[in-house]
Design a protein around this motif. Sequence first.
Motif, PDB file in Angstrom:
ATOM      1  N   GLN A   1       0.814  -1.220   0.000  1.00  0.00           N
ATOM      2  CA  GLN A   1       0.000   0.000   0.000  1.00  0.00           C
ATOM      3  C   GLN A   1       0.851   1.275   0.000  1.00  0.00           C
ATOM      4  O   GLN A   1       0.414   2.327   0.458  1.00  0.00           O
ATOM      5  CB  GLN A   1      -0.942  -0.006   1.207  1.00  0.00           C
ATOM      6  CG  GLN A   1      -1.910  -1.180   1.189  1.00  0.00           C
ATOM      7  CD  GLN A   1      -2.862  -1.155   2.354  1.00  0.00           C
ATOM      8  OE1 GLN A   1      -3.750  -0.310   2.438  1.00  0.00           O
ATOM      9  NE2 GLN A   1      -2.689  -2.080   3.273  1.00  0.00           N
TER      10      GLN A   1
ATOM     11  N   ILE B   1       1.856   4.210  -1.845  1.00  0.00           N
ATOM     12  CA  ILE B   1       1.273   4.858  -3.034  1.00  0.00           C
ATOM     13  C   ILE B   1       1.540   6.363  -3.104  1.00  0.00           C
ATOM     14  O   ILE B   1       0.863   7.077  -3.831  1.00  0.00           O
ATOM     15  CB  ILE B   1      -0.258   4.608  -3.097  1.00  0.00           C
ATOM     16  CG1 ILE B   1      -0.948   5.100  -1.824  1.00  0.00           C
ATOM     17  CG2 ILE B   1      -0.555   3.131  -3.360  1.00  0.00           C
ATOM     18  CD1 ILE B   1      -2.478   5.049  -1.874  1.00  0.00           C
TER      19      ILE B   1
ATOM     20  N   ARG C   1      -9.687   6.955 -10.312  1.00  0.00           N
ATOM     21  CA  ARG C   1      -8.246   7.246 -10.319  1.00  0.00           C
ATOM     22  C   ARG C   1      -7.983   8.747 -10.179  1.00  0.00           C
ATOM     23  O   ARG C   1      -6.975   9.161  -9.620  1.00  0.00           O
ATOM     24  CB  ARG C   1      -7.631   6.714 -11.634  1.00  0.00           C
ATOM     25  CG  ARG C   1      -6.149   7.017 -11.830  1.00  0.00           C
ATOM     26  CD  ARG C   1      -5.329   6.412 -10.728  1.00  0.00           C
ATOM     27  NE  ARG C   1      -3.910   6.766 -10.803  1.00  0.00           N
ATOM     28  CZ  ARG C   1      -3.386   7.917 -10.397  1.00  0.00           C
ATOM     29  NH1 ARG C   1      -4.166   8.859  -9.879  1.00  0.00           N
ATOM     30  NH2 ARG C   1      -2.090   8.142 -10.490  1.00  0.00           N
TER      31      ARG C   1
ATOM     32  N   HIS D   1      -6.259   7.283  -3.839  1.00  0.00           N
ATOM     33  CA  HIS D   1      -5.289   7.851  -2.888  1.00  0.00           C
ATOM     34  C   HIS D   1      -5.981   8.312  -1.604  1.00  0.00           C
ATOM     35  O   HIS D   1      -5.474   8.096  -0.502  1.00  0.00           O
ATOM     36  CB  HIS D   1      -4.548   9.042  -3.521  1.00  0.00           C
ATOM     37  CG  HIS D   1      -3.452   8.633  -4.438  1.00  0.00           C
ATOM     38  ND1 HIS D   1      -3.583   8.693  -5.810  1.00  0.00           N
ATOM     39  CD2 HIS D   1      -2.201   8.156  -4.209  1.00  0.00           C
ATOM     40  CE1 HIS D   1      -2.461   8.277  -6.372  1.00  0.00           C
ATOM     41  NE2 HIS D   1      -1.603   7.943  -5.427  1.00  0.00           N
TER      42      HIS D   1
ATOM     43  N   LYS E   1      -7.313   5.424   1.016  1.00  0.00           N
ATOM     44  CA  LYS E   1      -6.408   4.545   1.757  1.00  0.00           C
ATOM     45  C   LYS E   1      -6.734   4.573   3.244  1.00  0.00           C
ATOM     46  O   LYS E   1      -6.937   5.623   3.826  1.00  0.00           O
ATOM     47  CB  LYS E   1      -4.967   4.982   1.534  1.00  0.00           C
ATOM     48  CG  LYS E   1      -3.976   3.997   2.052  1.00  0.00           C
ATOM     49  CD  LYS E   1      -2.583   4.379   1.601  1.00  0.00           C
ATOM     50  CE  LYS E   1      -1.566   3.610   2.387  1.00  0.00           C
ATOM     51  NZ  LYS E   1      -1.599   3.915   3.812  1.00  0.00           N
TER      52      LYS E   1
ATOM     53  N   GLU F   1       3.860   1.531  -8.986  1.00  0.00           N
ATOM     54  CA  GLU F   1       3.063   2.252  -7.992  1.00  0.00           C
ATOM     55  C   GLU F   1       1.574   2.196  -8.319  1.00  0.00           C
ATOM     56  O   GLU F   1       0.728   2.101  -7.440  1.00  0.00           O
ATOM     57  CB  GLU F   1       3.523   3.713  -7.896  1.00  0.00           C
ATOM     58  CG  GLU F   1       2.789   4.486  -6.827  1.00  0.00           C
ATOM     59  CD  GLU F   1       3.701   5.127  -5.792  1.00  0.00           C
ATOM     60  OE1 GLU F   1       3.237   6.031  -5.101  1.00  0.00           O
ATOM     61  OE2 GLU F   1       4.869   4.722  -5.674  1.00  0.00           O
ATOM     62  N   GLU F   2       1.243   2.226  -9.614  1.00  0.00           N
ATOM     63  CA  GLU F   2      -0.155   2.109 -10.029  1.00  0.00           C
ATOM     64  C   GLU F   2      -0.722   0.739  -9.662  1.00  0.00           C
ATOM     65  O   GLU F   2      -1.902   0.615  -9.328  1.00  0.00           O
ATOM     66  CB  GLU F   2      -0.278   2.346 -11.540  1.00  0.00           C
ATOM     67  CG  GLU F   2      -0.012   3.775 -11.967  1.00  0.00           C
ATOM     68  CD  GLU F   2      -1.109   4.741 -11.559  1.00  0.00           C
ATOM     69  OE1 GLU F   2      -2.285   4.474 -11.865  1.00  0.00           O
ATOM     70  OE2 GLU F   2      -0.805   5.760 -10.913  1.00  0.00           O
TER      71      GLU F   2
ATOM     72  N   LEU G   1      -1.642   0.920  -6.167  1.00  0.00           N
ATOM     73  CA  LEU G   1      -2.858   1.729  -6.051  1.00  0.00           C
ATOM     74  C   LEU G   1      -4.099   0.887  -6.384  1.00  0.00           C
ATOM     75  O   LEU G   1      -5.136   0.986  -5.713  1.00  0.00           O
ATOM     76  CB  LEU G   1      -2.759   2.927  -7.002  1.00  0.00           C
ATOM     77  CG  LEU G   1      -3.697   4.093  -6.745  1.00  0.00           C
ATOM     78  CD1 LEU G   1      -3.479   4.707  -5.374  1.00  0.00           C
ATOM     79  CD2 LEU G   1      -3.535   5.168  -7.823  1.00  0.00           C
TER      80      LEU G   1
END
Length: 466
Positions: free
Chosen positions: A251, A253, A349, A381, A384, A427-428, A431
Amino acid sequence: MSDTKPDTYQQQAIITDKSTLLIAAAGSGKTFTIVHKIKYLTEKLMIAPKDILIISFTNKSVADLQRKINLNADIYTFHKLAMAILKYNHVTFNIAADDLLEYLTKEFFLSLTDVTIQKMILKYYHFPDYQSFLKSRSFTELVKIIINFIHLYKTNNKTLADLKKIYKTEPFLLKLILIIMTLYNQELKSTQALDFDDIIIMATKYAANYKKYRYIIIDEFQDTSQIRWNLINQIRLSSQATIFVVGDDYQSIFKFSGCDINIFLNFTNLVADSQILKLRYTYRNSQELINYSSKFIMQNSAQIKKELLSPKHLKKPIIIKYYFNATYSFTKVLKKIMHQYQDILVLGRNNFDLKKFYPAAVLENDIFLFQGKPIKYLTVHSAKGLEADVVLIINLEDSLYGFPNKIVNNKIIREMQAPEEKILYAEERRLFYVALTRTRNEVYLLCPIINKSPFVKEIKKIIKAG
């Protein structure tokens, strides 16, 4: 999960006396474990609350921990800790305005009269005249690059030696950045002001003279930046404290804001005589969802493998819905979900994704009304740490602003960030994993028939393979 009794893996983490990296997957009772760890330290080991330093990442999570712990312990965000250290050491300073760097950057270009620099800008960006450049998207992007670069330069603890490497590939951009950085630092100095990065950097110089702690506990450790680690490590070393950090590399991100996953992955090298423990039970997701999402995230071999277990089971935890018409399909899926659940979370997104799927949406405090009922919409984002009975993920298309997002940072920005990972969209991918694991039950993926997201194609293959 029981409110009173920790499971086997939580208990192991609670009673250990070694410096520890605790890997806590989505829904595994991370906060519960931290609260019980502090209770164990104060009630069983009789460590005074004043001898424990607790760090969380947001004011909201700090307040939540304060409420749950209800002790006179130091619970801070990194910035509040840094300010406390400076105050303790009688360092006087002002906090710089949030928009100071943006204002100075824009003002520099808007009032620029140096013909030589103007000509260099026009040549670099291929504009016929300077006023056209100032009205263009290129100017807006340049301002963003400069602001982001200066922040990343500070938060990643970069030096002039790092800049020399960049100068070879981007001499002109770097010259502009250095001019702005010099002006910015002069303005800060003249007003005795520090920005948020400076506050942490300055506090690190005084950290050895701060209070001594026996125990340091850090939440969301996967989101640590280099200067944050430098600060906490200085306190750890000067106090000879045991450190207990909690997080999940799956996690991580926030690389774009200066976080470095390598600090998490290299913890046992950074802290002598430390160990890694893992929470293995997750109480949010079904076992099937865990299996699918874990296979997806572990395509990146740099991630730490976890064997997660859940008491919950669902035959079809991931439901893919394809569409020609985004609004029609969104409405249809949401109506269906509403018959089963009240606690619904829609994830996109980007901030603007919802309007594409539901043009009538008016967002207020992350809530929009759908057929008279309130529904929550967040970017992944922002979501989270949250969970809901059911999750609907939108904008799963193969495009620049889709999921994965394909916008590539300017090379000069990439040089300031943590090193690139070997797998594409690393990183995506994390996410997308965060998005999948917000649900207590099913997660719906709304995907176009044409230009399907590569992530949807991949997760479909994983589900099919079982």
